[in-house]
Design a protein around this motif. Structure first.
Motif, PDB file in Angstrom:
ATOM      1  N   SER A 255      -0.246   7.443  -7.990  1.00 59.30           N
ATOM      2  CA  SER A 255      -0.765   6.263  -8.669  1.00 59.30           C
ATOM      3  C   SER A 255      -0.385   6.237 -10.148  1.00 59.30           C
TER       4      SER A 255
ATOM      5  N   LYS B 244      -2.156   5.486  -3.421  1.00 60.26           N
ATOM      6  CA  LYS B 244      -3.061   6.546  -2.945  1.00 60.26           C
ATOM      7  C   LYS B 244      -2.516   7.898  -3.355  1.00 60.26           C
TER       8      LYS B 244
ATOM      9  N   SER C 200      -6.364  -8.168   1.147  1.00 64.28           N
ATOM     10  CA  SER C 200      -5.327  -8.683   2.040  1.00 64.28           C
ATOM     11  C   SER C 200      -5.662 -10.108   2.516  1.00 64.28           C
TER      12      SER C 200
ATOM     13  N   ILE D 179       2.794  -0.973   4.431  1.00 67.08           N
ATOM     14  CA  ILE D 179       2.288   0.371   4.134  1.00 67.08           C
ATOM     15  C   ILE D 179       3.496   1.297   3.995  1.00 67.08           C
TER      16      ILE D 179
ATOM     17  N   THR E 249      -8.333  -2.275   1.484  1.00 65.73           N
ATOM     18  CA  THR E 249      -7.248  -3.167   1.882  1.00 65.73           C
ATOM     19  C   THR E 249      -7.792  -4.497   2.411  1.00 65.73           C
TER      20      THR E 249
ATOM     21  N   ASP F  65       1.357  -7.538   4.805  1.00 67.34           N
ATOM     22  CA  ASP F  65       1.208  -6.289   4.069  1.00 67.34           C
ATOM     23  C   ASP F  65       2.192  -5.237   4.560  1.00 67.34           C
TER      24      ASP F  65
ATOM     25  N   ILE G  35       0.864  -1.186   0.000  1.00 66.32           N
ATOM     26  CA  ILE G  35       0.000   0.000   0.000  1.00 66.32           C
ATOM     27  C   ILE G  35       0.895   1.228   0.000  1.00 66.32           C
TER      28      ILE G  35
ATOM     29  N   LEU H 138      -9.822   3.501   2.847  1.00 64.51           N
ATOM     30  CA  LEU H 138      -8.579   2.768   2.585  1.00 64.51           C
ATOM     31  C   LEU H 138      -8.568   1.448   3.357  1.00 64.51           C
TER      32      LEU H 138
ATOM     33  N   ILE I 225      -1.794  -1.071  -3.927  1.00 64.30           N
ATOM     34  CA  ILE I 225      -2.724   0.060  -3.833  1.00 64.30           C
ATOM     35  C   ILE I 225      -1.881   1.329  -3.832  1.00 64.30           C
TER      36      ILE I 225
END
Length: 503
Positions: free
Chosen positions: A440, A435, A500, A389, A496, A387, A325, A492, A433
């Motif tokens: 992006s 943001k 996930s 971030i 996710t 995951d 992410i 968000l 993903i």
């Protein structure tokens, strides 16, 4: 702040229009001359309102040839998106890129099918940020240069009802949420109007046009299609009545006259689509400067239900790796969404790209390879367990002018891209993903090296787009394009959770 119900009370109720009516009208008008809308998307978030359409991150003639020939569900598509990312460029760069896209699209169409007709859409921000009027100006001039055709009008439709952006009485608003639900704030009174590169002072669209064109288009020269025209048929009337009223209002358009439209609902967009088709049938040559949902309505596409996690992985075997992410946007809602995700996704590893350290490394050593190497190592190691971030530091570095702001933004984006690309080539994630608009775009085109993709649909109702890369090293990895300025604080988290396997 205004009460929406009170503002709307002065206008008729919406006209109920099924999407198929628009699609059938478009097919009937096209006849033996197929028509494709080429959407120059100044960041990739414009795809969030559509489904099953091809997307290009490169715009060579061969790329357009692929898009024009590509079939989805047994038919060629009415629109193709081209990710120009011009919102991250200075005016000269944006102008050059728009011109190149239009020239190559026209060349590819002429080679593919001499009868193929192209209509050009300049897709930009629903909160009015971007290179306006530069981009429609360049598109119009390039079309004239290539085939001699001149534009009668530029239809400006920033509304994005799914995300709470509506235009009523010629004024563009943002809908409130939470305690402010039911209220409207003129967009010039929001944080988006204070954008360092694309700030503005006017919420009334005709005055916004005058402001941004530096008086070339005075406010009183702008054609305003208010809800009295858009909804001329009344709730139980014939949509053809509204279509005629819209086309009649455009009869006076000539030499790229700006045309702004009130939009509150999807039915309003469909009414507008019918009216624009009628105006073009009468001979008007139009360009479009629009927010995300316009194309969906213009081509008569149904609103796609939000995708489930199972649908997101339907065409691939999910990796056991964690998902990635990436958060680059600095607008308030993104920061709140990031906070909610980090608080609730306790299994995720958080890696921060410190912008001050990054810029310092660039200044002191001419590059930030050492800092980025450490970041990539941390991301790859963490993906083995779940995951990750990755977010840029939340302190927004202020610059003295718009050019310096864009330079800083490009430096930060280049670092994000490097992290994603090195990670992809070392240990591919389960999903990605991204943001933020510029984030992006750069992640798609450079971090994941996507050249061609299919937008499959939204991950949340009307917002947040899922792409299926069809070539390159990211083929088979679901990619989510998530605009910085959409969704609520939990959005968000919701996206996710769908993707996930550790959340």
């Amino acid at each position: 702040m205004h009460v929406e119900a009170e503002v709307l009370a002065a206008f008729p109720a919406e006209v109920q229009i099924p999407a198929r009516l628009v699609a059938e009208g478009l097919d009937a008008s096209s006849g033996t001359s197929p028509r494709v809308f080429v959407v120059l998307d100044d960041d990739p978030t414009g795809t969030q309102s559509v489904a099953d359409l091809p997307v290009l991150t490169r715009w060579e003639v061969a790329d357009f040839a692929w898009a024009f020939a590509h079939e989805i569900n047994g038919r060629r598509q009415r629109a193709v998106y081209v990710l120009t990312n011009t919102r991250s460029l200075d005016p000269a760069g944006a102008a050059a890129r728009n011109g190149a896209v239009v020239r190559n699209a026209l060349a590819a169409a002429a080679s593919a099918d001499p009868a193929l007709r192209l209509s050009f859409v300049s897709r930009s921000d629903s909160t009015l940020r971007g290179h306006y009027p530069l981009e429609p100006d360049v598109i119009a001039a390039t079309v004239t240069e290539v085939n001699g055709e001149t534009s009668d009008g530029v239809v400006i439709v920033p509304a994005f009802p799914d995300a709470g952006r509506v235009t009523i009485g010629g004024v563009h608003y943002m809908r409130g949420t939470g305690d402010d639900a039911g209220h409207l704030t003129p967009v010039a009174e929001t944080e988006f109007a204070r954008d360092a590169s694309f700030g503005f002072a006017n919420s009334e669209m005709a005055k916004y046009v005058e402001e941004k064109s530096k008086g070339r288009f005075p406010a009183d020269s702008v054609i305003v299609l208010d809800l009295n025209i858009i909804r001329a048929a009344g709730p139980d009337g014939d949509p053809a009545v509204s279509a005629k009223a819209i086309a009649d209002a455009l009869d006076a358009a000539t030499d790229s006259t700006p045309i702004v439209a009130d939009i509150v609902t999807e039915n309003d967009l469909r009414a507008l689509a019918l009216g624009l088709e009628e105006a073009e049938r009468r001979g008007k040559k139009l360009l479009y400067r629009v927010g995300p949902p316009f194309v969906r309505a213009r081509i008569g596409q149904e609103i796609r239900a939000e995708l489930s996690g199972e649908e997101a992985f339907a065409r691939t075997t999910p990796s056991e790796a964690g998902g990635l992410i990436i958060v680059g946007s600095h607008v308030g809602v993104t920061t709140r969404q990031l906070k909610a995700l980090t608080e609730q996704h306790s299994a995720a590893r958080i890696v921060e790209i410190d912008v001050e350290k990054l810029l310092a490394a660039e200044t002191e050593t001419g590059g930030a390879d050492g800092y980025l190497d450490e970041t990539v190592d941390a991301v790859v190691q963490a993906l083995h367990g779940g995951d990750v971030i990755v977010h840029t530091s939340r302190l927004l570095i202020k610059a003295g002018d718009a050019a310096e702001s864009l330079r800083i933004a490009r430096t930060v984006s280049a670092a994000v891209v490097a992290v994603v690309n090195r990670t992809l080539n070392t240990f591919p994630p389960r999903f990605v993903i991204a943001k933020g608009g510029i984030t992006s775009s750069d992640v798609a085109a450079h971090g994941l090296e996507i050249r061609h993709a299919i937008v499959r649909g939204p991950m949340l109702p009307g917002i947040v787009s899922l792409w299926e890369p069809v070539d390159g090293p990211a083929e088979g990895i679901p990619y989510v394009v998530f605009a910085g300025n959409v969704g609520d604080d939990q959005s968000l988290v919701q996206v996710t959770r769908k993707l996930s396997n550790t959340f």
